[in-house]
Design a protein around this motif. Structure first.
Motif, mmCIF file in Angstrom:
data_model
loop_
_atom_site.group_PDB
_atom_site.id
_atom_site.type_symbol
_atom_site.label_atom_id
_atom_site.label_comp_id
_atom_site.label_asym_id
_atom_site.label_seq_id
_atom_site.Cartn_x
_atom_site.Cartn_y
_atom_site.Cartn_z
ATOM 1 N N UNK A 17 60.192 -7.009 53.301
ATOM 2 C CA UNK A 17 60.244 -8.463 53.070
ATOM 3 C C UNK A 17 59.310 -8.887 51.942
ATOM 4 N N UNK A 18 58.347 -8.034 51.619
ATOM 5 C CA UNK A 18 57.421 -8.355 50.541
ATOM 6 C C UNK A 18 56.026 -8.723 51.023
ATOM 7 N N UNK A 19 55.745 -8.475 52.317
ATOM 8 C CA UNK A 19 54.393 -8.685 52.828
ATOM 9 C C UNK A 19 54.081 -10.125 53.191
ATOM 10 N N UNK A 113 68.697 -22.736 60.710
ATOM 11 C CA UNK A 113 67.772 -23.132 59.640
ATOM 12 C C UNK A 113 67.047 -21.892 59.096
ATOM 13 N N UNK A 114 66.724 -20.968 60.003
ATOM 14 C CA UNK A 114 66.065 -19.734 59.558
ATOM 15 C C UNK A 114 66.992 -18.936 58.638
ATOM 16 N N UNK A 128 67.608 -9.749 56.425
ATOM 17 C CA UNK A 128 67.938 -11.025 57.078
ATOM 18 C C UNK A 128 68.384 -10.771 58.518
ATOM 19 N N UNK A 129 69.227 -9.781 58.707
ATOM 20 C CA UNK A 129 69.712 -9.436 60.044
ATOM 21 C C UNK A 129 68.572 -9.006 60.968
ATOM 22 N N UNK A 130 67.628 -8.285 60.417
ATOM 23 C CA UNK A 130 66.509 -7.814 61.247
ATOM 24 C C UNK A 130 65.597 -8.969 61.654
ATOM 25 N N UNK A 131 65.347 -9.907 60.729
ATOM 26 C CA UNK A 131 64.503 -11.061 61.071
ATOM 27 C C UNK A 131 65.206 -11.917 62.121
#
Ligand code: HEM
Length: 151
Positions: A17-19, A113-114, A128-131
């Motif tokens: 995700x970039x930290x 919204x997320x 995105x799927x994992x979050x």
């Protein structure tokens, strides 16, 4: 290359995700967007969410901080989530949300919204799927307050 180490282990979701700074940017945007959502924000039919979104905004920076911490920890980052209202498990959210009486539909609106927020930042489909999956895994905890008998 001399001295180089081949790292074959998969990067964590946190790294992909970039930290922390990338995660905090998404949470900041997402948390502001929820306030404008007709189901979960300032005009929510849920009196607790409406009251919070209109009159408790002094807590918004802290909420963004706690959400960022939670996502970092859930994504395998080095941060540890320490709840203000601990649940039964380390990442448990039932006590943090019980009094808000969040319904299943309200939860789903926030998940929407997320998803939009992750798209806004160009987070790839897999991440995105994992979050969204990590979020959905805690749905029952978040909506538990809407299921208990009226106080
Ligand atoms: C899996 C989904 C969710 C996660 C990961 C999450 C994360 C968090 C975290 C980490 C906190 C701070 C807890 C603490 O004080 O220790 C919190 C509080 C809060 N959450 Fe959530 N949340 C989720 C779902 C929702 C939903 C659907 C809503 C509806 C709008 C919501 C609204 C709030 C509010 C208003 C607070 C602040 C309560 C206060 O003022 O102390 N959350 N959430």
């Amino acid at each position: 290359m001399e001295g180089s180490i081949i790292v074959s282990a998969e990067q964590s979701l946190y790294d992909r995700l970039g930290g922390v700074f990338a995660i905090a940017a998404v949470v900041d945007y997402f948390s502001d967007r929820i306030l404008e959502n007709p189901i979960a924000g300032k005009a929510s039919p849920n009196p607790q969410l409406r009251e919070w979104s209109n009159n408790q905004l002094g807590r918004l920076p802290g909420l963004k901080f706690m959400r960022t911490l939670w996502v970092c920890a859930a994504a395998g980052g080095p941060q540890q989530y320490v709840a203000t209202k601990p649940g039964e498990t380390l990442m448990g959210l039932e006590n943090a949300h019980r009094d808000l009486r969040i319904s299943s539909d309200e939860f789903d609106a926030v998940a929407g919204v997320l998803e939009e927020s992750l798209d806004h930042f160009g987070v790839p489909e897999r991440e995105k799927g994992e979050v969204l999956g990590a979020f959905a895994a805690h749905k029952e905890e978040v909506i538990t307050g809407s299921k208990s008998a009226a106080a």
